[in-house]
Motif scaffolding. Structure first.
Motif, PDB file in Angstrom:
ATOM      1  N   GLY A  77      -0.693   3.823  -0.385  1.00 40.27           N
ATOM      2  CA  GLY A  77      -1.156   4.773   0.623  1.00 40.27           C
ATOM      3  C   GLY A  77      -0.380   6.069   0.619  1.00 40.27           C
ATOM      4  O   GLY A  77      -0.430   6.842   1.579  1.00 40.27           O
ATOM      5  N   LEU A  78       0.338   6.337  -0.498  1.00 42.36           N
ATOM      6  CA  LEU A  78       1.237   7.488  -0.578  1.00 42.36           C
ATOM      7  C   LEU A  78       0.760   8.503  -1.607  1.00 42.36           C
ATOM      8  O   LEU A  78       0.079   8.152  -2.570  1.00 42.36           O
ATOM      9  N   SER A  79       1.165   9.762  -1.414  1.00 41.87           N
ATOM     10  CA  SER A  79       0.876  10.818  -2.380  1.00 41.87           C
ATOM     11  C   SER A  79       1.719  10.613  -3.639  1.00 41.87           C
ATOM     12  O   SER A  79       2.674   9.818  -3.654  1.00 41.87           O
ATOM     13  N   THR A  80       1.401  11.353  -4.689  1.00 43.43           N
ATOM     14  CA  THR A  80       2.161  11.256  -5.940  1.00 43.43           C
ATOM     15  C   THR A  80       3.630  11.572  -5.718  1.00 43.43           C
ATOM     16  O   THR A  80       4.512  10.873  -6.234  1.00 43.43           O
ATOM     17  N   SER A  81       3.912  12.609  -4.961  1.00 38.64           N
ATOM     18  CA  SER A  81       5.303  12.999  -4.723  1.00 38.64           C
ATOM     19  C   SER A  81       6.046  11.987  -3.860  1.00 38.64           C
ATOM     20  O   SER A  81       7.243  11.746  -4.066  1.00 38.64           O
ATOM     21  N   MET A  82       5.365  11.359  -2.912  1.00 39.82           N
ATOM     22  CA  MET A  82       6.014  10.321  -2.115  1.00 39.82           C
ATOM     23  C   MET A  82       6.235   9.058  -2.948  1.00 39.82           C
ATOM     24  O   MET A  82       7.253   8.366  -2.782  1.00 39.82           O
ATOM     25  N   ILE A  83       5.313   8.748  -3.850  1.00 42.79           N
ATOM     26  CA  ILE A  83       5.521   7.639  -4.783  1.00 42.79           C
ATOM     27  C   ILE A  83       6.739   7.937  -5.653  1.00 42.79           C
ATOM     28  O   ILE A  83       7.555   7.051  -5.939  1.00 42.79           O
ATOM     29  N   SER A  84       6.878   9.212  -6.060  1.00 39.91           N
ATOM     30  CA  SER A  84       8.034   9.623  -6.857  1.00 39.91           C
ATOM     31  C   SER A  84       9.335   9.435  -6.088  1.00 39.91           C
ATOM     32  O   SER A  84      10.391   9.189  -6.677  1.00 39.91           O
ATOM     33  N   ARG A  85       9.282   9.541  -4.779  1.00 39.91           N
ATOM     34  CA  ARG A  85      10.472   9.352  -3.947  1.00 39.91           C
ATOM     35  C   ARG A  85      11.045   7.954  -4.134  1.00 39.91           C
ATOM     36  O   ARG A  85      12.264   7.765  -4.178  1.00 39.91           O
TER      37      ARG A  85
END
Length: 423
Positions: A76-84
């Motif tokens: 349920g996360l954006s690409t950048s939040m997944i990158s976090r």
């Protein structure tokens, strides 16, 4: 402004069915760049061979997009939040910076490209010669408006623009067929493309979009919705304008969509197609850049950051400098595809447990190493003035980098699965 969940999981109550999400991807895929490539492909390859190359390349791209989109739907996360969670809190800021700068730059390029074509369309249809910088400003403002509002605005824009675009483009094809017949489709041409080269180019057009597909797929109601939407959206969205351009350029011996529309008698509708095609494509650049900046500047709202990204991109277009930094943008884009390889390996090999708050470090060095290795391979295999072109793996440098990053991240997880630097 509605909540766009830039730094949190999209709640299930806000999730969408696959069809509405696929319309977003189709809208993104219908753009003038694909039209130009399709025209070149149509002139440089036998029609049937070119058609199969587009179908096969788009199918491969659809599979890759679904592979990445699945992660977005689950988390349920954006690409950048997944990158976090993949690269660490501070590591993700570096990754997100490359995504944001690249997408802001491409926003400027697309807005400038829109302005040049709009100038020709308005001049040809209405006899008015409006300043290109003014058209770039108008286009940039339109394109960033929906991105600032958020996903729901992009979804609504796509839901009514895609059917209208399809009707107008099919009408243009119908008028061209009635006027010129079909014999030109099978006229022999000098082969400028091999079959493998054509497939590679078809994939490369949209491969960065596949990598950042979680930005949209996080809105999917189920994992199945995400996979269906991404595969169908990328397959149809990527192939549609290429095939249409192949047909029209063969029939009319013309590569400009603007000229084609005016020639078949669709001057005003042609302007509408031009506006919608670039609007629906470029708004996603501003949207994803805003999501990336939200990970870097955590105290600023996503609305403000998207507005800043859109203004900078629009200024680049207005100043006309988009022609002079394509090489720079190519370098920045080179860093994006391997990001997808790392986070998909983290999910499919490491499991969902890697994506939780208890597993947050500042830097995840092995993931960052996998990313660097993938980028390095992209540089070694890339053609043109920027790349070294020392060897080739899949013939698509961005796909090479994705696969290499995936393999190294998978190896690191397997070898160091008990170490917190990975987890």
């Amino acid at each position: 402004m509605t909540n766009d969940y830039a730094r949190e999981v999209v709640p299930m109550s806000e999730r969408k069915a696959w069809f509405s999400i696929s319309l977003v991807w189709i809208a993104v895929g219908i753009d003038l760049s694909a039209m130009l490539f399709g025209a070149e492909l149509g002139k440089g390859m036998a029609f049937n061979d070119a058609l199969w190359a587009v179908i096969i390349g788009s199918a491969i791209l659809g599979v890759l997009a679904a592979f990445c989109a699945y992660v977005g739907a689950v988390t349920g996360l954006s690409t950048s939040m997944i990158s976090r969670f993949t690269f660490g809190i501070s590591g993700a800021k570096l990754v997100s910076l490359f995504i944001a700068v690249s997408l802001i730059g491409w926003f400027g390029v697309q807005a400038g490209f829109f302005a040049e074509n709009a100038y020709a369309a308005i001049d040809g249809a209405l006899g008015l010669q409006l300043p290109v910088p003014l058209l770039a400003a108008i286009g940039g403002i339109l394109m960033m408006t929906t991105a600032v509002i958020g996903y729901k605005a992009i979804e609504k824009l796509s839901s009514w623009s895609v059917p209208l675009l399809l009707i107008l483009v099919f009408l243009a094809v119908g008028l061209a067929l009635s006027k010129y017949g079909t014999s030109a489709l099978h006229t022999p041409v000098d082969n400028a493309f091999t079959f493998g080269m054509a497939v590679s180019l078809v994939i490369s057009i949209f491969v960065v979009g596949a990598t950042i597909s979680p930005d949209i797929s996080r809105w999917a109601r189920t994992k199945k919705d995400a996979v269906l939407a991404s595969f169908f959206g990328f397959f149809f969205g990527n192939s549609f304008m290429i095939i249409i351009a192949m047909i029209l350029s063969r029939l009319m011996d013309e590569s400009s969509l603007t000229t084609i529309m005016i020639t078949v008698g669709l001057g005003i509708p042609g302007i509408l197609v031009l506006i919608l095609a670039q609007w629906t494509t470029n708004t996603s650049n501003a949207y994803s850049s805003g999501l990336s900046l939200s990970v870097i500047f955590t105290k600023k709202s996503k609305v403000f950051l998207t507005l800043v990204a859109g203004i900078i991109g629009t200024l680049l277009a207005v100043l006309g400098i988009y022609d002079y930094f394509i090489n720079f943008l190519t370098i920045m884009t080179m860093f994006i595809a391997p990001i997808g390889g790392v986070y998909t390996a983290a999910y499919y090999i490491g499991g969902l447990k890697l994506f939780n708050e208890d597993n947050d470090q500042a830097f995840k060095w092995l993931a960052l190493t996998a990313w660097a290795l993938g980028t390095f391979i992209s540089w070694l295999t890339m053609e043109g003035p920027i790349g070294l072109e020392l060897f080739t793996l899949t013939t698509i440098s961005s796909l090479d980098s994705f696969l290499i990053a995936f393999i190294f991240q998978a190896l690191f997880i397997a070898l160091f699965k008990k170490r917190s630097v990975i987890q």
